[in-house]
Design a protein around this motif. Structure first.
Motif, PDB file in Angstrom:
ATOM      1  N   GLY A 201       0.781  -1.225   0.000  1.00 11.08           N
ATOM      2  CA  GLY A 201       0.000   0.000   0.000  1.00 11.08           C
ATOM      3  C   GLY A 201       0.811   1.272   0.000  1.00 11.08           C
ATOM      4  N   SER A 202       2.015   1.234   0.552  1.00  8.71           N
ATOM      5  CA  SER A 202       2.839   2.440   0.658  1.00  8.71           C
ATOM      6  C   SER A 202       3.772   2.633  -0.538  1.00  8.71           C
ATOM      7  CB  SER A 202       3.665   2.392   1.948  1.00  8.71           C
ATOM      8  OG  SER A 202       4.515   1.245   1.963  1.00  8.71           O
ATOM      9  N   PHE A 203       3.701   1.733  -1.517  1.00 11.15           N
ATOM     10  CA  PHE A 203       4.580   1.826  -2.692  1.00 11.15           C
ATOM     11  C   PHE A 203       4.218   3.066  -3.510  1.00 11.15           C
ATOM     12  CE2 PHE A 203       5.847   0.890  -7.053  1.00 11.15           C
ATOM     13  CZ  PHE A 203       7.130   0.383  -6.881  1.00 11.15           C
ATOM     14  N   VAL A 204       5.230   3.888  -3.843  1.00 11.22           N
ATOM     15  CA  VAL A 204       5.013   5.126  -4.598  1.00 11.22           C
ATOM     16  C   VAL A 204       5.249   4.856  -6.087  1.00 11.22           C
ATOM     17  CG1 VAL A 204       5.705   7.525  -4.922  1.00 11.22           C
ATOM     18  CG2 VAL A 204       5.738   6.515  -2.624  1.00 11.22           C
ATOM     19  N   LEU A 205       4.267   5.186  -6.884  1.00 16.96           N
ATOM     20  CA  LEU A 205       4.336   4.950  -8.324  1.00 16.96           C
ATOM     21  C   LEU A 205       5.029   6.095  -9.048  1.00 16.96           C
ATOM     22  CD1 LEU A 205       0.687   3.656  -8.795  1.00 16.96           C
ATOM     23  CD2 LEU A 205       2.759   2.266  -8.773  1.00 16.96           C
ATOM     24  N   GLN A 206       5.570   5.772 -10.225  1.00 18.75           N
ATOM     25  CA  GLN A 206       6.173   6.778 -11.099  1.00 18.75           C
ATOM     26  C   GLN A 206       5.411   6.816 -12.419  1.00 18.75           C
ATOM     27  OE1 GLN A 206      10.342   5.889 -11.556  1.00 18.75           O
ATOM     28  NE2 GLN A 206      10.795   6.095  -9.376  1.00 18.75           N
ATOM     29  N   ASP A 207       5.527   7.938 -13.144  1.00 22.09           N
ATOM     30  CA  ASP A 207       4.769   8.101 -14.392  1.00 22.09           C
ATOM     31  C   ASP A 207       5.166   7.086 -15.462  1.00 22.09           C
ATOM     32  OD1 ASP A 207       3.104  10.185 -13.616  1.00 22.09           O
ATOM     33  OD2 ASP A 207       4.623  11.701 -14.061  1.00 22.09           O
ATOM     34  N   THR A 208       6.379   6.574 -15.383  1.00 18.22           N
ATOM     35  CA  THR A 208       6.848   5.636 -16.404  1.00 18.22           C
ATOM     36  C   THR A 208       6.550   4.178 -16.057  1.00 18.22           C
ATOM     37  OG1 THR A 208       9.028   5.644 -15.340  1.00 18.22           O
ATOM     38  CG2 THR A 208       8.693   7.156 -17.196  1.00 18.22           C
ATOM     39  N   ASP A 209       5.904   3.938 -14.904  1.00 21.09           N
ATOM     40  CA  ASP A 209       5.593   2.566 -14.491  1.00 21.09           C
ATOM     41  C   ASP A 209       4.520   1.945 -15.383  1.00 21.09           C
ATOM     42  OD1 ASP A 209       7.365   2.740 -12.411  1.00 21.09           O
ATOM     43  OD2 ASP A 209       5.847   3.188 -10.890  1.00 21.09           O
ATOM     44  N   ILE A 210       4.677   0.642 -15.640  1.00 20.34           N
ATOM     45  CA  ILE A 210       3.631  -0.135 -16.307  1.00 20.34           C
ATOM     46  C   ILE A 210       2.935  -0.971 -15.226  1.00 20.34           C
ATOM     47  CG2 ILE A 210       3.141  -1.961 -17.978  1.00 20.34           C
ATOM     48  CD1 ILE A 210       5.552  -1.030 -19.583  1.00 20.34           C
ATOM     49  N   LEU A 211       1.632  -0.784 -15.079  1.00 22.29           N
ATOM     50  CA  LEU A 211       0.891  -1.451 -14.014  1.00 22.29           C
ATOM     51  C   LEU A 211       0.126  -2.652 -14.535  1.00 22.29           C
ATOM     52  CD1 LEU A 211      -0.718   1.621 -12.184  1.00 22.29           C
ATOM     53  CD2 LEU A 211       1.595   0.700 -11.975  1.00 22.29           C
ATOM     54  N   SER A 212       0.001  -3.656 -13.673  1.00 26.38           N
ATOM     55  CA  SER A 212      -0.892  -4.789 -13.939  1.00 26.38           C
ATOM     56  C   SER A 212      -1.964  -4.786 -12.871  1.00 26.38           C
ATOM     57  CB  SER A 212      -0.120  -6.112 -13.906  1.00 26.38           C
ATOM     58  OG  SER A 212       0.788  -6.195 -14.984  1.00 26.38           O
ATOM     59  N   ILE A 213      -3.235  -4.785 -13.298  1.00 30.01           N
ATOM     60  CA  ILE A 213      -4.331  -4.792 -12.339  1.00 30.01           C
ATOM     61  C   ILE A 213      -5.223  -6.007 -12.569  1.00 30.01           C
ATOM     62  CG2 ILE A 213      -4.318  -2.271 -12.249  1.00 30.01           C
ATOM     63  CD1 ILE A 213      -7.036  -2.377 -13.755  1.00 30.01           C
ATOM     64  N   VAL A 214      -5.847  -6.465 -11.494  1.00 25.91           N
ATOM     65  CA  VAL A 214      -6.754  -7.608 -11.551  1.00 25.91           C
ATOM     66  C   VAL A 214      -8.101  -7.186 -11.000  1.00 25.91           C
ATOM     67  CG1 VAL A 214      -7.247  -9.919 -10.651  1.00 25.91           C
ATOM     68  CG2 VAL A 214      -4.923  -9.324 -11.328  1.00 25.91           C
ATOM     69  N   GLY A 215      -9.174  -7.626 -11.661  1.00 34.16           N
ATOM     70  CA  GLY A 215     -10.516  -7.333 -11.172  1.00 34.16           C
ATOM     71  C   GLY A 215     -11.565  -7.961 -12.063  1.00 34.16           C
ATOM     72  N   SER A 216     -12.804  -7.882 -11.649  1.00 31.12           N
ATOM     73  CA  SER A 216     -13.905  -8.383 -12.470  1.00 31.12           C
ATOM     74  C   SER A 216     -14.096  -7.456 -13.661  1.00 31.12           C
ATOM     75  CB  SER A 216     -15.199  -8.448 -11.657  1.00 31.12           C
ATOM     76  OG  SER A 216     -15.635  -7.137 -11.318  1.00 31.12           O
ATOM     77  N   LEU A 217     -14.850  -7.905 -14.649  1.00 31.05           N
ATOM     78  CA  LEU A 217     -15.103  -7.095 -15.844  1.00 31.05           C
ATOM     79  C   LEU A 217     -15.757  -5.770 -15.471  1.00 31.05           C
ATOM     80  CD1 LEU A 217     -15.124  -6.893 -18.926  1.00 31.05           C
ATOM     81  CD2 LEU A 217     -17.342  -8.025 -18.918  1.00 31.05           C
ATOM     82  N   GLU A 218     -16.722  -5.817 -14.555  1.00 34.17           N
ATOM     83  CA  GLU A 218     -17.423  -4.597 -14.151  1.00 34.17           C
ATOM     84  C   GLU A 218     -16.492  -3.638 -13.412  1.00 34.17           C
ATOM     85  OE1 GLU A 218     -18.391  -7.660 -13.452  1.00 34.17           O
ATOM     86  OE2 GLU A 218     -20.112  -7.924 -14.797  1.00 34.17           O
ATOM     87  N   ASN A 219     -15.684  -4.183 -12.506  1.00 33.70           N
ATOM     88  CA  ASN A 219     -14.806  -3.330 -11.699  1.00 33.70           C
ATOM     89  C   ASN A 219     -13.670  -2.720 -12.512  1.00 33.70           C
ATOM     90  OD1 ASN A 219     -16.304  -3.723  -9.371  1.00 33.70           O
ATOM     91  ND2 ASN A 219     -15.131  -5.506  -8.731  1.00 33.70           N
ATOM     92  N   THR A 220     -13.137  -3.487 -13.458  1.00 31.37           N
ATOM     93  CA  THR A 220     -12.071  -2.923 -14.294  1.00 31.37           C
ATOM     94  C   THR A 220     -12.626  -1.834 -15.216  1.00 31.37           C
ATOM     95  OG1 THR A 220     -12.349  -4.797 -15.835  1.00 31.37           O
ATOM     96  CG2 THR A 220     -10.528  -4.916 -14.267  1.00 31.37           C
ATOM     97  N   ALA A 221     -13.856  -2.032 -15.696  1.00 28.76           N
ATOM     98  CA  ALA A 221     -14.500  -1.002 -16.521  1.00 28.76           C
ATOM     99  C   ALA A 221     -14.711   0.268 -15.690  1.00 28.76           C
ATOM    100  CB  ALA A 221     -15.830  -1.521 -17.055  1.00 28.76           C
ATOM    101  N   GLN A 222     -15.121   0.099 -14.444  1.00 27.23           N
ATOM    102  CA  GLN A 222     -15.318   1.236 -13.543  1.00 27.23           C
ATOM    103  C   GLN A 222     -14.000   1.945 -13.262  1.00 27.23           C
ATOM    104  OE1 GLN A 222     -16.303   0.476  -9.331  1.00 27.23           O
ATOM    105  NE2 GLN A 222     -18.109   1.779  -9.621  1.00 27.23           N
ATOM    106  N   PHE A 223     -12.928   1.179 -13.103  1.00 25.22           N
ATOM    107  CA  PHE A 223     -11.590   1.728 -12.877  1.00 25.22           C
ATOM    108  C   PHE A 223     -11.185   2.632 -14.038  1.00 25.22           C
ATOM    109  CE2 PHE A 223      -7.018   1.328 -13.681  1.00 25.22           C
ATOM    110  CZ  PHE A 223      -6.480   1.753 -12.476  1.00 25.22           C
TER     111      PHE A 223
END
Length: 236
Positions: A201-223
């Motif tokens: 939770g405390s990890f600080v992201l940078q603009d050049t980071d490539i993220l991988s996210i997991v979620g349901s179809l509805e939740n990823t669409a909402q994201f």
């Protein structure tokens, strides 16, 4: 299916079109013994030489042709001709004649609602529809244009998306982002240069980071909608 059956198999492929060739190329590279069956003698000769496979000219639904192909000792039988009904008949004959797992290519949309019934009643291990699979992948890319790659798990209920570095999370922690967006998704990996990090939770992201996210179809669409990268609704 291949992992479940074994590392080295005898596989019969009926149909030497584009799908059959693609399968033969992949399976040959993995070291399996292939038998190629088709009505076209030129295709059979060419592919049997290309993939060091046994080539047989004839109708893959024929009992005699299947015997010649060695169906009784085969581990896997794949029917991918351009005719759905022929593919189903080929697999039914193979199931009755041998003891192999069977895969049929069925692409007619009329059968979509009956796929499970057909698979169960004919004893098929799998039914494939390459065109439909390609269409679904295109749809995902249209729905989530900021995703580099999309993988689906749990029979379509969960998606893993790899996002382009353009979502403006630089300088924020994972906890801050989740608190701000209030979306039930998980940032499960961060690619930073040549490194891959499993963030807390405390990890600080940078603009050049490539993220991988997991979620349901509805939740990823909402994201995607909440971060302002939601595309226009795909209607047809």
């Amino acid at each position: 299916l291949i992992e479940r059956i074994g590392k080295h198999m005898k596989i019969i492929i009926v149909g030497c079109g584009k799908v059959g060739v693609s399968l033969a190329e992949r399976l040959s590279a993995e070291g399996h013994d292939l038998v190629m069956v088709d009505m076209n003698p030129q295709k059979v000769e060419h592919l049997s030489n290309q993939f060091d496979a046994l080539g047989i000219v004839g109708n893959g639904a024929s009992f005699n042709i299947q015997q010649e192909a060695g169906v009784e000792s085969a581990d896997l039988f794949i029917a991918v001709t351009g005719e759905d009904e022929l593919n189903l008949l080929c697999c039914l004959m193979a199931k009755k004649t041998g003891h192999c797992d069977t895969i049929a290519r069925v692409r007619n949309p009329l059968y979509n609602k009956e796929i499970r019934f057909i698979q169960e009643k004919l004893g098929l291990s799998m039914i494939i529809n390459p065109e439909l699979t390609a269409a679904r992948e295109i749809l995902k890319l249209l729905k989530f244009p900021s995703a580099i790659k999309i993988d689906t798990f749990a029979k379509g209920r969960v998606e893993l998306l790899r996002l382009k570095p353009e979502i403006g999370f630089g300088g924020k922690t994972v906890m801050d982002i989740m608190r701000q967006l209030k979306c039930d998704v998980l940032i499960c990996a961060v690619e930073r240069g040549s490194e891959v990090v499993i963030p807390n939770g405390s990890f600080v992201l940078q603009d050049t980071d490539i993220l991988s996210i997991v979620g349901s179809l509805e939740n990823t669409a909402q994201f995607f909608e909440k971060i302002g990268l939601r595309s226009k609704s795909v209607k047809n």
